[in-house]
Design an enzyme around this catalytic site. Structure first.
Site, PDB file in Angstrom:
ATOM      1  N   HIS A   1       0.825  -1.207   0.000  1.00  0.00           N
ATOM      2  CA  HIS A   1       0.000   0.000   0.000  1.00  0.00           C
ATOM      3  C   HIS A   1       0.864   1.263   0.000  1.00  0.00           C
ATOM      4  CE1 HIS A   1      -4.301  -1.301   0.645  1.00  0.00           C
ATOM      5  NE2 HIS A   1      -3.622  -2.421   0.463  1.00  0.00           N
ATOM      6  N   ASP A   2       2.030   1.202   0.599  1.00  0.00           N
ATOM      7  CA  ASP A   2       2.939   2.338   0.549  1.00  0.00           C
ATOM      8  C   ASP A   2       3.457   2.537  -0.867  1.00  0.00           C
ATOM      9  OD1 ASP A   2       4.610   4.453   1.640  1.00  0.00           O
ATOM     10  OD2 ASP A   2       6.275   3.064   1.337  1.00  0.00           O
TER      11      ASP A   2
ATOM     12  N   VAL B   1       1.274   3.979  -4.111  1.00  0.00           N
ATOM     13  CA  VAL B   1       0.920   5.398  -4.224  1.00  0.00           C
ATOM     14  C   VAL B   1       2.201   6.223  -4.136  1.00  0.00           C
ATOM     15  CG1 VAL B   1      -0.479   7.268  -3.268  1.00  0.00           C
ATOM     16  CG2 VAL B   1      -1.266   4.896  -3.071  1.00  0.00           C
TER      17      VAL B   1
END
Length: 184
Positions: free
Chosen positions: A67-68, A71
């Protein structure tokens, strides 16, 4: 994506993404060798302890890194809390009440800073190494992690809402979502 092919695709992306999402000019597998050779063993020890206490933590650390990276690259911006200039990614649709492992990353950072005697290891690198060590701890294959990422000073919930794959996406939508960040 209930079958194993989806998970294999996910793991493939996790191995490739840290390299694809970060400039490779300054990255090296030996980045901390001179300034803090104890850093990687400390990360491994804390991850091993955390996964031994709760095996699901391995998947959680891998997901946190994913998830880091998805984006704006692998920059640890997922760890930032809200301020007057930061709209944190933690509360984005795909992250809110679903990401976990922040306390393990905090433990790793504290231990690494202690053994290094300074804050020389980036949180972005800690996330990348912790994800790899989690996979290995759970019986998966290892890979070399290139290090030297810089930590972000900004985060955007809007960017996260627009970029992170939604849980309801089918395979064609997921492929398009991955292509949007330069992956095929």
């Amino acid at each position: 994506m209930a079958n194993g092919n989806g998970f294999s695709y996910f793991l493939f992306v996790m191995v490739i993404m840290p390299v694809a999402a970060t400039s490779s000019d300054a990255l090296s597998t030996t980045f901390y060798q001179k300034v803090c050779p104890q850093a990687l063993p400390v990360i491994k020890k804390v991850v091993t302890d955390a996964v031994n206490r709760e095996p699901r933590m391995g998947a959680s650390l891998l997901r946190l890194h994913f998830h880091d990276c998805f984006v704006n690259g692998c920059d640890a911006s997922v760890l930032l809390d809200s301020t007057s200039t930061i709209d944190r990614k933690k509360t984005a649709f795909g992250n809110n009440n679903s990401l976990r492992g922040f306390e393990v990353v905090d433990r790793i950072k504290s231990e690494v800073d202690r053994v290094c005697g300074a804050q020389v290891v980036s949180c972005a690198d800690i996330l990348a190494v912790a994800a790899r060590d989690s996979v290995v701890q759970l019986g998966g294959q290892t890979w070399k992690v290139e290090l030297g990422r810089k930590d972000s000073t900004t985060a955007s919930r809007t960017d996260a809402n627009n970029a992170i794959p939604a849980s309801f996406m089918d395979l064609p939508a997921l492929k398009a979502n991955f292509q949007n960040v330069g992956l095929d």
